[in-house]
Write an enzyme that holds these catalytic residues in place. Sequence first.
Site, PDB file in Angstrom:
ATOM      1  N   LYS A 116       0.833  -1.217   0.000  1.00  0.00           N
ATOM      2  CA  LYS A 116       0.000   0.000   0.000  1.00  0.00           C
ATOM      3  C   LYS A 116       0.861   1.258   0.000  1.00  0.00           C
ATOM      4  CE  LYS A 116      -1.947  -1.021   3.939  1.00  0.00           C
ATOM      5  NZ  LYS A 116      -1.281  -2.305   4.210  1.00  0.00           N
ATOM      6  N   ARG A 122      -9.120   1.309   8.735  1.00  0.00           N
ATOM      7  CA  ARG A 122      -8.765  -0.088   9.004  1.00  0.00           C
ATOM      8  C   ARG A 122      -9.890  -0.821   9.723  1.00  0.00           C
ATOM      9  NH1 ARG A 122      -2.759   0.757   9.135  1.00  0.00           N
ATOM     10  NH2 ARG A 122      -1.774  -1.266   8.855  1.00  0.00           N
ATOM     11  N   ARG A 154      11.387  -6.158   4.602  1.00  0.00           N
ATOM     12  CA  ARG A 154      11.169  -4.703   4.522  1.00  0.00           C
ATOM     13  C   ARG A 154      12.188  -3.993   5.418  1.00  0.00           C
ATOM     14  NH1 ARG A 154       5.379  -1.943   5.250  1.00  0.00           N
ATOM     15  NH2 ARG A 154       5.257  -3.141   7.180  1.00  0.00           N
ATOM     16  N   ARG A 169      11.478  -2.800  11.083  1.00  0.00           N
ATOM     17  CA  ARG A 169      10.536  -2.282  12.079  1.00  0.00           C
ATOM     18  C   ARG A 169      10.233  -3.358  13.125  1.00  0.00           C
ATOM     19  NH1 ARG A 169       5.663   0.061   8.477  1.00  0.00           N
ATOM     20  NH2 ARG A 169       4.452  -0.950  10.089  1.00  0.00           N
ATOM     21  N   ARG A 221      -0.682  -9.244  13.195  1.00  0.00           N
ATOM     22  CA  ARG A 221      -1.204  -8.171  12.356  1.00  0.00           C
ATOM     23  C   ARG A 221      -2.081  -8.746  11.235  1.00  0.00           C
ATOM     24  NH1 ARG A 221       3.784  -4.788  10.551  1.00  0.00           N
ATOM     25  NH2 ARG A 221       2.206  -3.309   9.824  1.00  0.00           N
TER      26      ARG A 221
END
Length: 213
Positions: free
Chosen positions: A13, A88, A127, A160, A171
């Site tokens: 996203k 969300r 990531r 992260r 998540r």
Amino acid sequence: MKIIMLGAPGAGKGTQAKMIAEKYGVPHISTGDIFRANIKNQTELGMEAKKYMDEGKLVPDELTVKILLDRVAKEDCANGYVLDGFPRTIPQAEVLTEALEKLNDAVDYAIDVDVPDENIVKRMSGRRACVNCGATYHIVHIPPKTENICDKCGSELILRDDDKPETVLNRLKVYHDQTQPLIDYYTQKGILRTVDGTKDMKDVFEDIVKILG
Ligand code: ADP
Ligand code: AMP
């Protein structure tokens, strides 16, 4: 132009929202980035949000909705925006719909970047995010020119905390329970468009541009 990016954590996203923002000249608004900036600056909001983010949970709607509505009321949003990571939950989506209705306005498209769960954990563990400017990379798919250094500002890249596999699984569960219902919500409004997020990022972007025109 008011665009919402939907999709699982790690679907791409943010990557696509940045490209849309650049091409169409509208701001990219990421509630996750706003929370992380608040954590970095040790604000009260940041400290409260961190408790939830570290566990892979959603920050409560009351907090999230307020920061989003404040942000989209700013002058740079007059010609539209790309929302990344908001809404969300259904209540968040309803607040946005109502706030826009009061202005005789509405979201133009909700773009669902579709990536199966099997790909997500791999995406997230690769990531890397810049500690300074928040730019994101992927160690295999979208590597920086120099390992662990941000191409844009030269700062350090980190994994992260909430991208560690155990948090990613939480998540994903939260995504399926609380965020996926938005696909039906925006389908019913006739504005949902789905793109295959497993393609190369440039091909995903081409598909999005075809939708937005
Ligand atoms: P989100 O904002 O949905 O959480 P990101 O845009 O940060 O996701 O993307 C998650 C990770 O996957 C990042 O490391 C990013 O560089 C990488 N990525 C994004 N799009 C693609 C793609 N089409 N193919 C492969 N990797 C991608
Ligand atoms: P993101 O950067 O979009 O992956 O968001 C990181 C984390 O910030 C999420 O896992 C949530 O804890 C929190 N967050 C971001 N946006 C929202 C939102 N709209 N509602 C609730 N929590 C959010």
